[in-house]
Enzyme design. Sequence first.
Site: not given
Length: 177
Positions: A84, A93, A96, A98
Amino acid sequence: MSGKTIYLGLGSNVGEREQMLQAAVHRLHTRELCVARVSSVYETEPQGLRNQRWFLNLVAEAQTDLFPRQLLGRIVRIERELGRRRMVENGPRTIDIDILFFGNAVIQTTELTIPHPRIAERRFVLAPLAELAPDLRDPVSRRTIRELLGATTGQDVRQVEFRVTVDSTVNPGKDAE
């Protein structure tokens, strides 16, 4: 493990997207962060910067003894290890990850906001999260994931055949740090 239940959103639209998701789940799954379940994988249209490859997304449910900042540090390291590079906001990307929810915690610092601040706008997160925890309540809005999903529109999200698996023998007793 008796830690907090957390939910993580994972996405990839660069390279071998399926392998990136599987590698990320594999690296997340340690003694301190036990991935219990993963949703189906969904192919989703990009948001923000539209002219890019569609994403593959999933949500992972895990138990952790880590504190939120420790978890964030672990995630950033895994993203970096998987290639990344943060060059363009909302851009392509390799991976990712989160933090969507961390138990019922509400955290707002300069580096970390939990629940994820744009979760209610993100069908690509809500669809897989609703598969795992439709009655989970956002501790800020007090709405269920099912209710939040029902209120989102405008993003194409479709389930795909590929599945990411959690192997309980992946990292037995191994600490990532």
